[in-house]
Design a protein around this motif. Structure first.
Motif, PDB file in Angstrom:
ATOM      1  N   GLU A 176      60.596  -9.706  15.996  1.00 15.43           N
ATOM      2  CA  GLU A 176      61.894 -10.326  15.712  1.00 15.43           C
ATOM      3  C   GLU A 176      62.069 -10.636  14.227  1.00 15.43           C
ATOM      4  O   GLU A 176      63.098 -10.285  13.628  1.00 15.43           O
ATOM      5  CB  GLU A 176      62.054 -11.615  16.520  1.00 15.43           C
ATOM      6  CG  GLU A 176      62.264 -11.407  17.996  1.00 15.43           C
ATOM      7  CD  GLU A 176      62.376 -12.723  18.736  1.00 15.43           C
ATOM      8  OE1 GLU A 176      63.504 -13.094  19.093  1.00 15.43           O
ATOM      9  OE2 GLU A 176      61.324 -13.374  18.935  1.00 15.43           O
ATOM     10  N   LYS A 226      68.236  -6.623  21.621  1.00 11.61           N
ATOM     11  CA  LYS A 226      68.372  -7.770  20.726  1.00 11.61           C
ATOM     12  C   LYS A 226      67.679  -9.023  21.257  1.00 11.61           C
ATOM     13  O   LYS A 226      66.978  -9.723  20.510  1.00 11.61           O
ATOM     14  CB  LYS A 226      69.857  -8.053  20.501  1.00 11.61           C
ATOM     15  CG  LYS A 226      70.146  -9.234  19.578  1.00 11.61           C
ATOM     16  CD  LYS A 226      71.650  -9.405  19.401  1.00 11.61           C
ATOM     17  CE  LYS A 226      71.962 -10.567  18.469  1.00 11.61           C
ATOM     18  NZ  LYS A 226      73.427 -10.731  18.288  1.00 11.61           N
ATOM     19  N   GLN A 257      73.442  -4.534  15.408  1.00  7.23           N
ATOM     20  CA  GLN A 257      74.149  -4.268  16.660  1.00  7.23           C
ATOM     21  C   GLN A 257      75.510  -3.664  16.309  1.00  7.23           C
ATOM     22  O   GLN A 257      76.278  -4.249  15.547  1.00  7.23           O
ATOM     23  CB  GLN A 257      74.319  -5.566  17.451  1.00  7.23           C
ATOM     24  CG  GLN A 257      74.738  -5.359  18.889  1.00  7.23           C
ATOM     25  CD  GLN A 257      74.543  -6.619  19.718  1.00  7.23           C
ATOM     26  OE1 GLN A 257      74.645  -7.732  19.221  1.00  7.23           O
ATOM     27  NE2 GLN A 257      74.259  -6.456  21.000  1.00  7.23           N
TER      28      GLN A 257
END
Length: 264
Positions: A167, A157, A176
């Protein structure tokens, strides 16, 4: 004829003998409460029966991530005072607990390193992620990407996405996953590509590992173990740590996708 003083002395000797016997039995066998994070969990499960057979100790095992905000995360368990004797977790997180005085100073043992791998649902086409370009394309072409809320996921991340310069493109389609293994999310079809420590992907049914991250962007996560401060079975806990770190057990650890430190 025995005097009251003699009887009292005899009773005292018997009590001391019983106490010594109980202490001896406790030293020989004990319940050891262990909490392990997922990355070392399969290696621990494979080694636990041999340890119990050799020592007579009983391992009371539970699982939780090394970090994150879920209630079963090891730091959260420690914060609410759960009765734990041994923790097995990501080295950096363990060091933090050690610095906070929650673990026995000097008890840390390094067990293994764990590389990050990626996987797809079994039967799906497998992208070539052996190069940076291939890995980048695999992320971008995926409908949904999953990664963990522990060490590997935090790296993906906050660092890997930047290194791959994707990104912005991954906004909204990279998630996540808290607590649940990434492999299970892939197997259920909730994501068609995902990455986590290889040792956590290997035990999951219904997925195929496509490879490790390229060396240029790989992250090796160290797994360590330590004794929790206040444990009532510290001698047995130390014996368990010695067992897990023994060179003879390195092949068992390696079979789970980890890279054992013992013997190197």
């Amino acid at each position: 004829m025995s005097t009251p003083k003699h009887i009292a002395s005899l009773v005292s000797i018997i009590c001391m003998s019983v106490a010594a016997l109980c202490a001896s039995e406790q030293a020989q066998a004990a319940d050891i409460r262990v909490v392990s994070s997922g990355g070392f969990a399969q290696a621990y499960k494979n080694l636990a029966p041999a340890y119990e057979l050799a020592t007579g100790d009983k391992l009371l095992s539970d699982w939780g991530p090394s970090m994150g905000k879920t209630s079963n995360a090891i730091p959260a368990r420690m914060a609410r005072g759960e009765e734990i004797d041994v923790v097995i977790m990501v080295g950096d997180s363990l060091d933090k607990l050690m610095n906070e005085g929650k673990l026995v100073a000097g008890s840390k043992v390094v067990l293994a390193n764990s590389p990050i791998a990626c996987a797809v649902k079994k039967g799906n086409s497998k992208p070539d992620i052996s190069t940076i370009v291939g890995l980048k394309n695999a992320f971008l072409k995926a409908r949904k990407v999953a990664y963990s809320d522990s060490a590997s996921g935090e790296y993906i991340k906050h660092q890997l996405m930047k290194k791959l310069e994707i990104e912005e493109q991954m906004q909204g389609k990279a998630a996540q996953i808290p607590a649940t293994p990434v492999g299970e999310i892939i197997a259920q079809g909730e994501a068609d590509f995902g990455c986590q420590q290889r040792s956590e992907l290997l035990p999951v049914q219904g997925i195929e590992i496509v490879g490790l991250l390229p060396q240029e962007v790989q992250l090796q996560t160290q797994f360590s173990a330590a004794i929790v401060k206040g444990s009532k079975v510290q001698a047995q806990a130390q014996a368990l740590l010695n067992f897990l770190a023994a060179t003879k057990n390195a092949p068992v650890i390696a079979e789970t996708g980890l890279e054992p430190v013992a013997g190197k």
